[in-house]
Enzyme design. Structure first.
Site, mmCIF file in Angstrom:
data_model
loop_
_atom_site.group_PDB
_atom_site.id
_atom_site.type_symbol
_atom_site.label_atom_id
_atom_site.label_comp_id
_atom_site.label_asym_id
_atom_site.label_seq_id
_atom_site.Cartn_x
_atom_site.Cartn_y
_atom_site.Cartn_z
ATOM 1 C CE LYS A 13 36.590 47.618 34.517
ATOM 2 N NZ LYS A 13 36.055 47.040 33.328
ATOM 3 N NE ARG A 88 31.458 44.314 36.072
ATOM 4 C CZ ARG A 88 32.756 43.888 36.089
ATOM 5 N NH1 ARG A 88 33.239 43.953 37.117
ATOM 6 N NH2 ARG A 88 33.156 43.563 34.772
ATOM 7 N NE ARG A 127 40.304 40.565 28.986
ATOM 8 C CZ ARG A 127 39.717 41.513 29.869
ATOM 9 N NH1 ARG A 127 40.279 42.578 30.071
ATOM 10 N NH2 ARG A 127 38.752 40.823 30.185
ATOM 11 N NE ARG A 160 38.485 37.360 32.508
ATOM 12 C CZ ARG A 160 37.885 38.570 32.769
ATOM 13 N NH1 ARG A 160 38.941 39.431 33.251
ATOM 14 N NH2 ARG A 160 36.708 38.897 32.804
ATOM 15 N NE ARG A 171 32.610 40.031 30.509
ATOM 16 C CZ ARG A 171 34.194 40.135 30.677
ATOM 17 N NH1 ARG A 171 34.628 39.211 29.548
ATOM 18 N NH2 ARG A 171 35.031 40.729 31.307
HETATM 19 P P1 AMP Z 1 36.109 41.582 35.394
HETATM 20 O O1 AMP Z 1 37.317 40.831 35.697
HETATM 21 O O2 AMP Z 1 36.163 42.899 36.188
HETATM 22 O O3 AMP Z 1 35.793 41.841 34.074
HETATM 23 O O4 AMP Z 1 34.811 40.399 35.869
HETATM 24 C C1 AMP Z 1 34.518 39.407 35.383
HETATM 25 C C2 AMP Z 1 33.172 38.938 36.154
HETATM 26 O O5 AMP Z 1 33.087 38.666 37.311
HETATM 27 C C3 AMP Z 1 31.929 39.936 35.436
HETATM 28 O O6 AMP Z 1 31.603 39.629 33.887
HETATM 29 C C4 AMP Z 1 30.898 39.692 36.359
HETATM 30 O O7 AMP Z 1 30.203 38.328 35.938
HETATM 31 C C5 AMP Z 1 31.568 39.082 37.649
HETATM 32 N N1 AMP Z 1 31.827 40.560 38.524
HETATM 33 C C6 AMP Z 1 32.964 41.097 38.787
HETATM 34 N N2 AMP Z 1 32.767 42.209 39.450
HETATM 35 C C7 AMP Z 1 31.392 42.512 39.718
HETATM 36 C C8 AMP Z 1 30.639 43.336 40.319
HETATM 37 N N3 AMP Z 1 31.165 44.487 41.062
HETATM 38 N N4 AMP Z 1 29.307 42.962 40.480
HETATM 39 C C9 AMP Z 1 28.676 41.888 39.886
HETATM 40 N N5 AMP Z 1 29.283 40.777 39.324
HETATM 41 C C10 AMP Z 1 30.854 41.176 38.953
#
Ligand code: AMP
Length: 220
Positions: A13, A88, A127, A160, A171
């Site tokens: 994404k 999400r 990654r 990360r 996740r």
């Molecule tokens: P990402 O970089 O999009 O994979 O997001 C990393 C982490 O941030 C996720 O595993 C969640 O813990 C948190 N996070 C990101 N976006 C959301 C969202 N829309 N709702 C809830 N938690 C989020």
């Protein structure tokens, strides 16, 4: 255009959103990047979010929705935006719909990147992400020009905290429980477009761009 990118963690994404944002000249809004920037700065939001992120859990809806609402009101979103990692959950999607309809606009397309779990776990192992600007890399498939250094801002590339295999599995579990149902939600609205996220990055970008051109052609 107003676009949402859906897909499991590691589906690509962030990578596709970055490319599409440049091609379409609209902002790339990643809730994950916003949280990580706040964690790095040590803000109150960052402290709250870190607790959930490090365990592979979702940050609560109220916190997440309010940062997206604020962001969507900024001037640069007038021409459109690409949401990456938001919504999400179904309640987040409903809040987004309400917010947009209050502004008299709606989503044009929801791009769903489909990638099998085994591929995701493998991808996450290689990654890397820029600690400064958030640009994603991969040690095999998306290398920086200079090892360990971001091509865009010169920041250091790091793993990360939540990309450890155990956290990735959590996740994925959270994704299937909370986020995957959004495909049905958007399908019923007739704006869901599925793409095979295992292809080469440029191939997938090409497929998404042709679909978006088709949609804008259709809606004028
Ligand atoms: P990402 O970089 O999009 O994979 O997001 C990393 C982490 O941030 C996720 O595993 C969640 O813990 C948190 N996070 C990101 N976006 C959301 C969202 N829309 N709702 C809830 N938690 C989020």
């Amino acid at each position: 255009m107003r676009i949402v990118l859906l897909g499991a963690p590691g589906a690509g994404k962030g990578t596709q959103a970055g490319i599409l944002s440049k091609r379409l000249n609209i902002p790339h809004i990643s809730t994950g990047d916003i949280f990580r920037a706040n964690i790095q700065k040590g803000t109150e939001l960052g402290l709250k979010a870190k607790e959930f992120i490090d365990r592979g859990k979702l940050v609560p809806d109220d916190l997440t929705v309010s940062i997206v609402k604020d962001r969507l009101l900024k001037d640069d979103c007038q021409r459109g935006f690409i949401l990456d990692g938001f919504p999400r959950t179904i309640p987040q999607a409903e809040s987004l719909d309400n917010e947009l309809s209050g502004l008299g606009i709606k989503l044009d397309a929801v791009i769903n990147l489909e990638v099998p779990d085994e591929v995701i776990v493998r991808r996450m192992q290689g990654r890397r992400v820029c600690a400064r600007c958030g640009k994603p890399y991969h040690v095999l498939t998306l290398k920086p020009k200079q090892e360990g250094i971001c091509d865009v801002c010169g920041g250091p590339l790091i793993v990360r905290d939540d990309d450890k295999e155990e956290t990735v599995r959590e996740r994925l579990r959270v994704y299937y429980k909370n986020t995957e149902p959004l495909t049905g939600y958007y399908e019923s609205k007739g704006i869901l477009y599925n793409f095979d996220g295992t292809k080469d990055i440029e191939v997938t970008t090409g497929e998404i761009m042709s679909k978006l051109e088709q949609i804008t052609g259709k809606t004028g």
